[in-house]
Design a protein around this motif. Structure first.
Motif, PDB file in Angstrom:
ATOM      1  N   ASN A   1       1.948  10.378  -4.046  1.00 51.28           N
ATOM      2  CA  ASN A   1       2.154   9.790  -2.718  1.00 51.28           C
ATOM      3  C   ASN A   1       3.309  10.544  -2.064  1.00 51.28           C
ATOM      4  OD1 ASN A   1       2.584   8.311  -0.411  1.00 51.28           O
ATOM      5  ND2 ASN A   1       2.842   6.336  -1.437  1.00 51.28           N
TER       6      ASN A   1
ATOM      7  N   ASN B   1       0.862  -1.178   0.000  1.00 51.31           N
ATOM      8  CA  ASN B   1       0.000   0.000   0.000  1.00 51.31           C
ATOM      9  C   ASN B   1       0.901   1.231   0.000  1.00 51.31           C
ATOM     10  OD1 ASN B   1       0.754   0.505   2.779  1.00 51.31           O
ATOM     11  ND2 ASN B   1      -0.734  -1.047   3.389  1.00 51.31           N
ATOM     12  N   GLU B   2       0.351   2.405   0.276  1.00 54.65           N
ATOM     13  CA  GLU B   2       1.111   3.638   0.121  1.00 54.65           C
ATOM     14  C   GLU B   2       2.282   3.775   1.093  1.00 54.65           C
ATOM     15  OE1 GLU B   2      -1.233   7.139   0.044  1.00 54.65           O
ATOM     16  OE2 GLU B   2      -2.342   6.559  -1.755  1.00 54.65           O
TER      17      GLU B   2
ATOM     18  N   GLY C   1       1.347   1.381  -4.492  1.00 44.91           N
ATOM     19  CA  GLY C   1       1.834   2.449  -3.625  1.00 44.91           C
ATOM     20  C   GLY C   1       1.349   3.822  -4.044  1.00 44.91           C
ATOM     21  N   ASN C   2       0.503   3.858  -5.089  1.00 42.49           N
ATOM     22  CA  ASN C   2      -0.008   5.135  -5.617  1.00 42.49           C
ATOM     23  C   ASN C   2       1.145   6.042  -6.038  1.00 42.49           C
ATOM     24  OD1 ASN C   2      -1.967   6.983  -6.412  1.00 42.49           O
ATOM     25  ND2 ASN C   2      -2.029   7.986  -4.404  1.00 42.49           N
TER      26      ASN C   2
END
Length: 451
Positions: free
Chosen positions: A297, A117-118, A277-278
C-alpha cells in the motif's frame, strides 16, 4: 464525522512528529493520532524519565564509593521526592505537545486508530481519510506465554510507582531490567533477575556484560542465567510467587512484592487492523522498502520502532527515519534510508556503551582486526572516584589501521562512545587519536591511551 487530510500520522513520538511538522510547514493538512498522552514514549515513559532516576542512583553510587575517602555517610534516595522530580519533566509534555500542534494548525485526535480500507482510519467516532498515512506507533511489551504473565508490572508502571517495594523480581535481562534493577538496588530494594539467555544484555560485548554481571552481584543482586520464568501466582500475603526453570530443568520458586516485565518489546501493531489497509507486517514490524514505504500500500509509510528496518530501537534513529519519510513525501526524488553507525548505551551503574563492529561481527565478515583491551579500573580517572569496574575494548582494522569498533563499561562510557563514533565515522586511526590534544584530566583524554 468524515474528514479528509493530506497526511494522517499515527503516533506522536519521534517517529511521527518530525514528518507531521515538516509536511504541515509545507502547507499540507495534517492530523496526528494517539491513544496515549501526546508526546511519545521517550519523553514520558522511556529514556528521559529513566535518566532522571538514574541521575539520583548515580549520585548515591558515587557517594557510596567515596564513603571513607573524603565523604561521610552516603545519601539515600527518597523515592517519593524522586518521583515528584521525575514528574516535573514528564507531566508538562503532553499539554505542551498538544498546544504546539494547535498553534501549528495540526489536528489532534485522541483514540486508537484502525484501518477501514487502504486510505481511511477510524478513530472513535471519526472517520479520517488520508492521501498519505504514516505509522509510528512504537513498541509494546512482548506477550509472555505462561500462566500469570498478566501479573507482571510494565516499565511504564514502574516509572509511576509512588513507593518502591522491598523485593523486586525482573523477568528478562535486557535494557529495561538491568537499568531499572540498578536504580531500584541503589534505592534500597532487594533485586532478583531471571534471564533466559546465557548472559545479560546480549547485544553488548560479552567481556563488558560479564563485568557488569559481576558488579551487579557484588552489589547484592541475584542474577539467574539460562533460566526461564514459567508461572506467576499470587500468594496469600499479597506477594507474587514466580516459578522458574533452570538450565538443568529443575524448578525453583521465588517470592517478590513486584515482578517486572523486562523480557523484550515488539512492534505495536495489533490494534491497527493492518490487513484492512493492505499493509504487510511481520515479527520485526511493518514491512517497508528502502524508502520506508509499504510495498503493498504505497500511500502508507512507517518510521521508528514499528518499522521492520535495520535500525535499532533508538530515539535518534526514529527521528532520522521520520525525516526520511518527510523527504520522500515532499521531494521529487526518493530518498533511501541508510543505516551506518548506531551507538547505544545501557544506563546501568556502571554504564555500558557500544559502537561499530563487535568481535563476532568481524569474524563473520572474515575481517582481520587488531583488538586493544584495557582494564581501566586502576587508571586515574576511575581511581579518583573509587570506581572498581571499568574496561575498554577497541577494534582496529588490520589493513587500514582505522578504528572500527569500541565497547566500554565504566564511568562516562556513554559520553566516550560518542567520541569513538566520530572517530569511526571519519576513519580515524589510533595515531590520529594520539596526535589530538584533549582537555586534561578528563575521561576524554584517556582515549589516547585506550588505542
Amino acid at each position: 464525522m468524515d474528514i479528509s487530510y493530506d497526511l494522517l500520522v499515527v503516533g506522536t513520538g519521534g517517529g511521527g512528529s518530525v514528518v507531521a511538522r515538516r509536511c504541515n510547514d509545507a502547507g499540507w493538512s495534517v492530523a496526528q493520532i494517539d491513544n496515549r498522552p501526546f508526546g511519545g514514549t521517550c519523553a514520558q515513559r522511556g529514556c528521559d524519565p529513566k535518566k532522571v532516576l538514574v541521575g539520583a542512583a548515580h549520585a548515591v553510587d558515587q557517594a557510596t564509593h567515596l564513603h571513607g575517602h573524603g565523604l561521610t555517610a552516603p545519601p539515600a534516595i527518597d523515592w517519593s521526592d524522586l518521583m515528584a522530580f521525575k514528574r516535573s519533566f514528564t507531566e508538562p509534555v503532553s499539554e505542551a505537545r498538544e498546544r504546539a500542534l494547535e498553534d501549528a494548525g495540526i489536528d489532534a485526535y485522541h483514540g486508537t486508530a484502525r484501518f477501514i480500507n487502504e486510505h481511511t482510519l477510524q478513530v472513535g467516532n471519526d472517520t479520517l481519510e488520508g492521501e498519505h498515512i504514516v505509522l509510528a506507533t512504537g513498541m509494546q511489551p512482548v506477550p509472555l506465554p505462561f500462566e500469570g504473565a498478566d501479573l507482571l508490572t510494565t516499565s511504564d508502571e514502574f516509572l509511576e510507582l509512588d513507593a518502591l517495594p522491598d523485593e523486586i523480581l525482573f523477568v528478562g535481562g535486557g535494557y529495561i531490567s538491568m537499568e531499572f534493577a540498578h536504580i531500584a538496588r541503589r534505592a534500597g530494594a532487594r533485586v532478583r533477575i531471571i534471564q533466559r539467555d546465557s548472559r545479560i544484555l546480549p547485544p553488548f560485548d560479552a567481556d563488558c556484560t560479564d563485568r557488569l554481571t559481576e558488579a551487579s552481584r557484588d552489589l547484592g543482586m541475584d542474577i539467574h542465567l539460562n533460566t526461564d520464568a514459567v508461572r506467576i501466582d499470587k500468594t496469600d500475603n499479597g506477594q507474587l510467587a514466580v516459578t522458574t526453570r533452570g538450565p538443568d530443568g529443575s524448578e525453583q520458586t521465588y517470592t517478590a512484592d513486584l515482578a517486572i516485565h523486562g523480557a523484550g518489546r515488539v512492534p505495536n501493531i495489533e490494534a491497527l487492523d493492518l490487513e484492512k489497509g493492505n499493509v504487510d507486517a511481520g515479527r520485526g514490524g511493518i514491512t517497508v522498502n528502502e524508502y520506508l514505504q509499504s510495498p503493498t500500500n504505497p500511500r502508507v509509510y512507517a518510521a521508528g520502532d514499528v518499522a521492520d528496518t535495520p535500525g535499532l530501537p533508538l530515539t535518534p534513529l526514529s527521528g532520522q527515519e521520520s525525516h526520511i519519510v518527510a523527504d520522500n513525501l515532499l521531494g521529487d526524488t526518493p530518498h533511501a534510508a541508510t543505516y551506518g553507525l548506531q551507538p547505544s548505551a545501557a544506563f546501568t551503574l556502571p554504564p555500558l556503551a557500544t559502537v561499530g563492529l563487535t568481535v563476532d561481527e568481524a569474524d563473520a565478515q572474515e575481517r582481520e582486526v587488531r583488538i586493544i583491551e584495557n582494564d581501566l579500573s586502576g587508571w586515574y580517572s576511575y581511581r579518583r572516584i573509587q570506581a572498581d569496574t571499568a574496561y575498554a575494548k577497541v577494534l582496529v582494522d588490520a589493513e587500514t589501521d582505522a578504528i572500527v569498533g569500541a565497547h566500554l563499561i565504566g564511568e562516562q562510557a556513554p559520553e566516550l562512545i560518542n567520541l569513538f563514533t566520530l572517530a569511526i565515522r571519519h576513519n580515524m586511526t589510533p595515531a590520529d587519536i594520539k596526535d589530538t590534544t584533549f582537555a586534561y584530566p578528563t575521561h576524554g583524554s584517556d582515549l589516547q591511551y585506550m588505542v
